[in-house]
Design an enzyme around this catalytic site. Structure first.
Site, PDB file in Angstrom:
ATOM      1  N   LYS A  13       0.681  -1.239   0.033  1.00 47.40           N
ATOM      2  CA  LYS A  13       0.111  -0.063  -0.060  1.00 47.40           C
ATOM      3  C   LYS A  13       0.965   1.439   0.124  1.00 47.40           C
ATOM      4  O   LYS A  13       0.473   2.238  -0.574  1.00 47.40           O
ATOM      5  CB  LYS A  13      -1.100   0.110   1.105  1.00 47.40           C
ATOM      6  CG  LYS A  13      -0.375   0.184   2.429  1.00 47.40           C
ATOM      7  CD  LYS A  13      -1.474   0.138   3.673  1.00 47.40           C
ATOM      8  CE  LYS A  13      -1.236  -0.404   4.945  1.00 47.40           C
ATOM      9  NZ  LYS A  13      -0.081   0.396   5.313  1.00 47.40           N
ATOM     10  N   ARG A  88      -6.860   2.880  11.511  1.00 47.09           N
ATOM     11  CA  ARG A  88      -6.659   1.501  11.786  1.00 47.09           C
ATOM     12  C   ARG A  88      -7.597   1.272  12.887  1.00 47.09           C
ATOM     13  O   ARG A  88      -7.966  -0.071  13.273  1.00 47.09           O
ATOM     14  CB  ARG A  88      -5.246   1.492  12.430  1.00 47.09           C
ATOM     15  CG  ARG A  88      -4.212   1.240  11.331  1.00 47.09           C
ATOM     16  CD  ARG A  88      -2.867   1.145  12.016  1.00 47.09           C
ATOM     17  NE  ARG A  88      -1.786   0.444  11.662  1.00 47.09           N
ATOM     18  CZ  ARG A  88      -0.934   0.786  10.968  1.00 47.09           C
ATOM     19  NH1 ARG A  88      -0.914   2.101  10.451  1.00 47.09           N
ATOM     20  NH2 ARG A  88       0.111   0.036  10.624  1.00 47.09           N
ATOM     21  N   ARG A 127      12.491  -7.511   3.948  1.00 47.36           N
ATOM     22  CA  ARG A 127      12.490  -6.194   3.620  1.00 47.36           C
ATOM     23  C   ARG A 127      13.851  -5.672   4.055  1.00 47.36           C
ATOM     24  O   ARG A 127      13.950  -5.652   5.109  1.00 47.36           O
ATOM     25  CB  ARG A 127      11.118  -5.662   3.407  1.00 47.36           C
ATOM     26  CG  ARG A 127      11.002  -4.161   3.235  1.00 47.36           C
ATOM     27  CD  ARG A 127       9.704  -3.592   3.140  1.00 47.36           C
ATOM     28  NE  ARG A 127       8.979  -3.782   4.394  1.00 47.36           N
ATOM     29  CZ  ARG A 127       7.713  -3.328   4.650  1.00 47.36           C
ATOM     30  NH1 ARG A 127       6.870  -2.901   3.612  1.00 47.36           N
ATOM     31  NH2 ARG A 127       7.000  -3.210   5.710  1.00 47.36           N
ATOM     32  N   ARG A 153      13.810  -2.691   9.386  1.00 50.28           N
ATOM     33  CA  ARG A 153      13.047  -2.453  10.272  1.00 50.28           C
ATOM     34  C   ARG A 153      12.789  -2.922  11.371  1.00 50.28           C
ATOM     35  O   ARG A 153      12.678  -4.144  11.178  1.00 50.28           O
ATOM     36  CB  ARG A 153      11.780  -1.749   9.684  1.00 50.28           C
ATOM     37  CG  ARG A 153      11.839  -0.226   9.234  1.00 50.28           C
ATOM     38  CD  ARG A 153      10.511  -0.012   8.266  1.00 50.28           C
ATOM     39  NE  ARG A 153       9.136  -0.299   8.953  1.00 50.28           N
ATOM     40  CZ  ARG A 153       7.997  -0.303   8.612  1.00 50.28           C
ATOM     41  NH1 ARG A 153       7.872   0.464   7.511  1.00 50.28           N
ATOM     42  NH2 ARG A 153       6.968  -0.404   9.204  1.00 50.28           N
ATOM     43  N   ARG A 164       1.743  -7.615  14.255  1.00 48.22           N
ATOM     44  CA  ARG A 164       1.095  -6.697  13.425  1.00 48.22           C
ATOM     45  C   ARG A 164       0.081  -7.111  12.489  1.00 48.22           C
ATOM     46  O   ARG A 164      -1.166  -6.808  12.180  1.00 48.22           O
ATOM     47  CB  ARG A 164       2.150  -5.981  12.607  1.00 48.22           C
ATOM     48  CG  ARG A 164       3.126  -5.107  13.412  1.00 48.22           C
ATOM     49  CD  ARG A 164       4.193  -4.466  12.740  1.00 48.22           C
ATOM     50  NE  ARG A 164       3.841  -3.588  11.706  1.00 48.22           N
ATOM     51  CZ  ARG A 164       4.615  -3.428  10.439  1.00 48.22           C
ATOM     52  NH1 ARG A 164       5.613  -4.091  10.459  1.00 48.22           N
ATOM     53  NH2 ARG A 164       4.381  -2.265   9.835  1.00 48.22           N
TER      54      ARG A 164
HETATM   55  P1  AMP Z   1       3.127   1.482   9.506  1.00 46.84           P
HETATM   56  O1  AMP Z   1       4.474   2.016   8.786  1.00 46.84           O
HETATM   57  O2  AMP Z   1       2.015   2.132   8.901  1.00 46.84           O
HETATM   58  O3  AMP Z   1       3.318  -0.079   9.559  1.00 46.84           O
HETATM   59  O4  AMP Z   1       3.325   1.997  11.091  1.00 46.84           O
HETATM   60  C1  AMP Z   1       4.173   1.650  12.163  1.00 46.84           C
HETATM   61  C2  AMP Z   1       3.728   1.592  13.400  1.00 46.84           C
HETATM   62  O5  AMP Z   1       3.304   2.992  13.609  1.00 46.84           O
HETATM   63  C3  AMP Z   1       2.673   0.754  13.531  1.00 46.84           C
HETATM   64  O6  AMP Z   1       2.868  -0.672  13.919  1.00 46.84           O
HETATM   65  C4  AMP Z   1       1.893   1.427  14.920  1.00 46.84           C
HETATM   66  O7  AMP Z   1       2.772   1.269  16.021  1.00 46.84           O
HETATM   67  C5  AMP Z   1       2.083   2.920  14.450  1.00 46.84           C
HETATM   68  N1  AMP Z   1       1.002   3.440  13.760  1.00 46.84           N
HETATM   69  C6  AMP Z   1       0.883   3.831  12.463  1.00 46.84           C
HETATM   70  N2  AMP Z   1      -0.186   4.388  12.009  1.00 46.84           N
HETATM   71  C7  AMP Z   1      -1.125   4.066  13.058  1.00 46.84           C
HETATM   72  C8  AMP Z   1      -2.532   4.287  13.460  1.00 46.84           C
HETATM   73  N3  AMP Z   1      -3.210   4.679  12.303  1.00 46.84           N
HETATM   74  N4  AMP Z   1      -2.927   4.055  14.643  1.00 46.84           N
HETATM   75  C9  AMP Z   1      -2.217   3.712  15.650  1.00 46.84           C
HETATM   76  N5  AMP Z   1      -1.058   3.450  15.421  1.00 46.84           N
HETATM   77  C10 AMP Z   1      -0.284   3.540  14.248  1.00 46.84           C
END
Ligand code: AMP
Length: 207
Positions: A13, A88, A127, A153, A164
């Protein structure tokens, strides 16, 4: 275009969001990127978010909602935006809905990119990111050049990814029906090359 990108971690995405943002000349707003930047800068918000992120947990709603509300009110987002990684939770989706109603600018679509769990795990665990350029590589499908300075990461480690994905599945159990009920949900198959997936996305959004 005002779009919400749904799709599990490593579903592509982020990549699709970048393509759409370029085509429509609108910002892609990634809460993950914003939170990582805040964490790297050591701001109070970043420090609060860090412990949740490292544990593969969601950062509290009020923190991310505040962040997004502020971001979509910026001048560069008046013609549209692509939200990646937000909402989310239903509370986040409701807050977004309210904010956009207040701005008189409702969402056009919520795009779900579907990829089977076994493939997601392999994508995330292999990755790597070049820390100088931000370019994303995959050790098997898109190997990095020798000069790349690779980082893995912390939240792409296998145990964290499993967590996750569990959280993602629990989340979409509520969000997909939320957007379906509002006739905003568009689903595309996310298995294939980035270009193939882009074609499906463009088609789905034209419907
Ligand atoms: P992502 O890069 O989108 O996978 O985000 C990495 C981490 O940031 C996630 O595992 C959450 O800990 C936090 N995070 C990102 N977006 C959100 C959201 N909309 N609500 C809560 N936590 C978020």
């Amino acid at each position: 275009m005002r779009l919400v990108l749904l799709g599990p971690p490593a579903s592509g995405k982020g990549t699709q969001g970048d393509v759409l943002a370029q085509r429509h000349e609108i910002p892609k707003i990634s809460t993950g990127d914003m939170l990582r930047a805040a964490r790297a800068a050591g701001t109070p918000l970043g420090r609060e978010a860090a412990s949740f992120m490292e544990a593969g947990k969601l950062v509290p709603d009020e923190v991310v909602i505040g962040l997004v509300e502020e971001r979509i009110a910026q001048p560069d987002a008046t013609c549209g935006f692509i939200l990646d990684g937000f909402p989310r939770t239903v509370a986040q989706a409701d807050a977004l809905d309210k904010k956009l109603k207040a701005l008189g600018a409702p969402l056009d679509a919520a795009l779900q990119i579907d990829v089977p769990r076994s493939l997601l795990l392999e994508r995330a665990v292999l990755r790597r990111i070049d820390k100088r350029t931000g370019q994303i590589y995959h050790l098997k499908y898109s190997p990095p050049p020798p000069e790349a300075e690779l980082v893995h990461r912390a939240d792409d480690q296998e145990a964290t990814v499993q967590k996750r994905l569990d959280e993602y599945e629990a989340m979409t159990a509520a969000l997909l029906p939320y957007y379906e009920a509002r006739e905003l949900l568009r689903r595309v198959d996310g298995v294939g090359s980035p270009d193939e997936v882009t074609r499906r996305v463009v088609e789905a959004l034209a419907r």
